[in-house]
Design a protein around this motif. Sequence first.
Motif, short mmCIF file in Angstrom:
data_model
loop_
_atom_site.label_atom_id
_atom_site.label_comp_id
_atom_site.label_asym_id
_atom_site.label_seq_id
_atom_site.Cartn_x
_atom_site.Cartn_y
_atom_site.Cartn_z
N ASN A 54 23.54 3.53 12.93
CA ASN A 54 24.98 3.70 13.11
C ASN A 54 25.31 5.03 13.78
OD1 ASN A 54 27.49 2.35 12.70
ND2 ASN A 54 28.01 3.84 11.12
N ILE A 56 24.90 7.28 17.51
CA ILE A 56 24.58 7.28 18.94
C ILE A 56 24.41 8.72 19.40
CG2 ILE A 56 25.75 5.12 19.46
CD1 ILE A 56 28.10 6.75 20.51
N LYS A 57 23.71 8.89 20.53
CA LYS A 57 23.51 10.21 21.11
C LYS A 57 24.21 10.28 22.46
CE LYS A 57 19.08 11.07 18.80
NZ LYS A 57 17.63 11.34 18.99
N ALA A 62 24.42 13.94 18.37
CA ALA A 62 24.51 12.71 17.57
C ALA A 62 25.92 12.54 17.02
CB ALA A 62 23.50 12.75 16.43
N ILE A 65 29.02 6.08 15.14
CA ILE A 65 29.69 5.09 15.96
C ILE A 65 31.07 4.80 15.36
CG2 ILE A 65 29.60 2.69 16.78
CD1 ILE A 65 26.58 2.93 16.83
N THR A 80 18.34 -1.28 23.80
CA THR A 80 18.46 0.17 23.70
C THR A 80 19.67 0.65 24.49
OG1 THR A 80 16.07 0.42 23.46
CG2 THR A 80 17.31 2.37 24.09
N TYR A 81 20.55 1.39 23.83
CA TYR A 81 21.70 2.00 24.50
C TYR A 81 22.13 3.23 23.74
CZ TYR A 81 24.92 0.18 20.92
OH TYR A 81 25.57 -0.06 19.73
N SER A 82 22.65 4.22 24.46
CA SER A 82 23.16 5.47 23.87
C SER A 82 22.16 6.11 22.91
CB SER A 82 24.49 5.23 23.16
OG SER A 82 25.46 4.77 24.06
N ILE A 84 19.86 4.74 20.98
CA ILE A 84 19.37 3.99 19.83
C ILE A 84 18.81 2.65 20.29
CG2 ILE A 84 21.00 5.04 18.22
CD1 ILE A 84 22.67 2.48 18.36
N HIS A 128 31.97 3.09 29.26
CA HIS A 128 30.54 2.94 29.50
C HIS A 128 30.29 1.73 30.38
CE1 HIS A 128 31.24 0.01 26.34
NE2 HIS A 128 30.09 -0.57 26.65
#
Length: 217
Positions: A54, A56-57, A62, A65, A80-82, A84, A128
């Motif tokens: 839960n 994101i980077k 960090a 979400i 895989t996105y952001s 994670i 995004h």
Amino acid sequence: MDKVQKINCKAITWKKIKKNGLDLDYAVVIPRQIASELFQELEDTLEYFTGDLNIIKVFGKAYNIPRKHVAYGDPGVTYTYSGITVPALPWPEPVLALREFLVDLKGLKYNFVLVNRYKNGRDHMGEHRDNEPELDPDYPIASISLGQERDFVLKHKDSRRPGQQKVFIPPVKILLEHGSILLMNPPTNEIWYHSLPLRKSVHGPRINLTFRKIRPK
């Protein structure tokens, strides 16, 4: 959700939106009563990710979400996105029924879905593009909206450039209604950013299911 399979797909009128590399199809597809029953079934049965899944980077930092999310898909599929990597849990029956409905509706069979739950208008999604390398670039992303209607905003990548490099291209805003489906066709996600902006005046919950075609590794 057998009622979804009984919807007359041929009777649906789609709205086509095209401009500057944007290619969208939109329609309110699921009748209101069926959509409400499906929304409640998902509310009662889905369990969302917690902990590291839960977070994101963004630029190395960090963040939690600002919504709840969970993913389902075929065995071995990940996304895989952001920063994670999201594992695909086994398909629950109501979500699987929606996947099969998309086959009947558009002849599209997906192997992954990301489900986002927005508690109210304070839950949101920033700008995004869904252009990760594992996504099949020739397959549209199908977005099913249930519950509270929300604004969906798309911005051309050149309109986000700094200074003199910026090109004035008006954003596109769509109100995603209860029971609607939005198809983001190629090359939309290569050229346009999209978001679900903060809306403090909105108080109802919303569930969104975005079906994707993941290429095998």
